[in-house]
Write an enzyme that holds these catalytic residues in place. Sequence first.
Site, mmCIF file in Angstrom:
data_model
loop_
_atom_site.group_PDB
_atom_site.id
_atom_site.type_symbol
_atom_site.label_atom_id
_atom_site.label_comp_id
_atom_site.label_asym_id
_atom_site.label_seq_id
_atom_site.Cartn_x
_atom_site.Cartn_y
_atom_site.Cartn_z
ATOM 1 C CB THR A 72 -0.929 -0.009 1.239
ATOM 2 O OG1 THR A 72 -1.766 -1.157 1.146
ATOM 3 C CG2 THR A 72 -1.778 1.245 1.318
ATOM 4 C CD GLN A 191 -2.475 -11.147 -4.694
ATOM 5 O OE1 GLN A 191 -2.228 -12.356 -4.655
ATOM 6 N NE2 GLN A 191 -2.959 -10.506 -3.642
ATOM 7 C CB SER A 211 3.332 -6.921 -0.130
ATOM 8 O OG SER A 211 2.903 -7.033 1.191
ATOM 9 C CG HIS A 213 1.108 -9.517 4.073
ATOM 10 N ND1 HIS A 213 -0.199 -9.933 3.995
ATOM 11 C CD2 HIS A 213 1.151 -8.280 3.547
ATOM 12 C CE1 HIS A 213 -0.928 -8.948 3.449
ATOM 13 N NE2 HIS A 213 -0.121 -7.949 3.177
ATOM 14 C CB CYS A 336 -19.923 -7.677 2.769
ATOM 15 S SG CYS A 336 -21.343 -7.282 3.757
HETATM 16 N N1 PMP Z 1 -1.827 -4.676 -4.244
HETATM 17 C C1 PMP Z 1 -2.404 -5.874 -4.388
HETATM 18 C C2 PMP Z 1 -2.664 -6.413 -5.747
HETATM 19 C C3 PMP Z 1 -2.777 -6.602 -3.245
HETATM 20 O O1 PMP Z 1 -3.356 -7.797 -3.385
HETATM 21 C C4 PMP Z 1 -2.505 -6.065 -1.962
HETATM 22 C C5 PMP Z 1 -2.885 -6.807 -0.702
HETATM 23 N N2 PMP Z 1 -4.202 -7.265 -0.688
HETATM 24 C C6 PMP Z 1 -1.890 -4.801 -1.881
HETATM 25 C C7 PMP Z 1 -1.558 -4.146 -3.032
HETATM 26 C C8 PMP Z 1 -1.571 -4.167 -0.568
HETATM 27 O O2 PMP Z 1 -0.493 -4.800 0.043
HETATM 28 P P1 PMP Z 1 -0.123 -4.570 1.579
HETATM 29 O O3 PMP Z 1 -1.065 -5.413 2.377
HETATM 30 O O4 PMP Z 1 1.290 -5.018 1.692
HETATM 31 O O5 PMP Z 1 -0.271 -3.116 1.871
#
Ligand code: PMP
Length: 393
Positions: A72, A191, A211, A213, A336
């Site tokens: 993010t 992803q 990212s 995690h 939701c």
């Molecule tokens: N971009 C994509 C395509 C994601 O799937 C995600 C996480 N759902 C993020 C950005 C955000 O990543 P983070 O949780 O590390 O902020």
Amino acid sequence: MKEIYYDNSATTKVDPRVLQEMLPFFQENFGNPNSAHSSGQSALSAIDDAREKIANYLSCETQEIIFTSGATESNNLAIQGIINSLLQTQDNLHIITSKIEHPSVLEVFKTISKKEGIEAGFVEVDSAGVVKLEKLKELIQPNTVLISIMYANNEVGSIQPIREISEIIKVERDRRGEKGLPIYFHVDAVQAFNYLPCQVNWLGVDFLSFSGHKIFGPKGIGGLFAKRGIKFEPLAFGGHQEYSLRPGTLNVPGIVGLGKAVELVADEQEKNIQKIKKIKSKIAGELEKFENVRFNGKGEFQLPNIINVSFQNAEGESILMLLDMDGVAVSTGSACSSGSLEPSHVLTAMGVQPKWAHGSIRISLGKDNTEVEVNTFIKSLTVAIKKLREMAP
Ligand code: PMP
């Protein structure tokens, strides 16, 4: 009851080898990498190691990696950083993204395009969730300075033609010439990172977000590849860490964990892809036997670990709840929010009708899933769908 975890696109379990590497940096080796004494220098050397591993995977220079708190922040840093830098000398900037981006890109675009002097274009996708290149070309204007397109979508797994897009951008760059306005390419590779080639020069990108995690590393750590020489502004101001582009004491255990996670991705990618593909095809084969079912974004343009499937007359949220009671974790395709069931912006952009979009679930696999789990999952799902359809009006 052993949990079946099919939500690896939301987050992944920290690999034990990653955790092992991180642990010493909480207590034995807790120094600040900015400190000149040995404790600080040993932390710095661990940071350098992690940077090197990541630079190897991305085939870039170590100075081109900026550590952040996650994707993010990386997405915000790239997009806002470029805009805020260009706004110092230009007005009337145009930026482009797709309709299926993660909110950490889409919401930034929507927010900054409310500012005077910034206009945003949102490129359409086809029914497989892939950006329409012709539409993208049409959207590019002489004042387009940034294009941000995700490498693979988090809801349906659709893979975007990143190299083709970078070719389109190159043509525009050449047309403008050296003295013309710059046009940069940012890619959210969160992803795709586990499964697709991420060499930045091969992809032709200027910025790439990732990212920890999502790749069996820790939460709260991520990174941004930023091509050397491109000027952009930080989001926060403070110390000199990360070339003053991301000030603040570095998250040493997180960075060490991220480095190890990336090393494992690189070393074990082929093996993991083969394993996951087999499980995916087994699940897909079973899902095809259901009545009134459709796949969202199936086929060659999809990540090996994601299946997004819709069931008519069965609400995605309810399927999720019933599966959860059986120890199976999936997610829904419809967010939701605030009590109202909004169909997913991704499925909507793909032209999926609301009656299908509401009945969608996402199964996202990871390296720890096994073929043995599939039968248990399908049994639970069969019971859940039958129950919900019997209750449906
Ligand atoms: N971009 C994509 C395509 C994601 O799937 C995600 C996480 N759902 C993020 C950005 C955000 O990543 P983070 O949780 O590390 O902020």
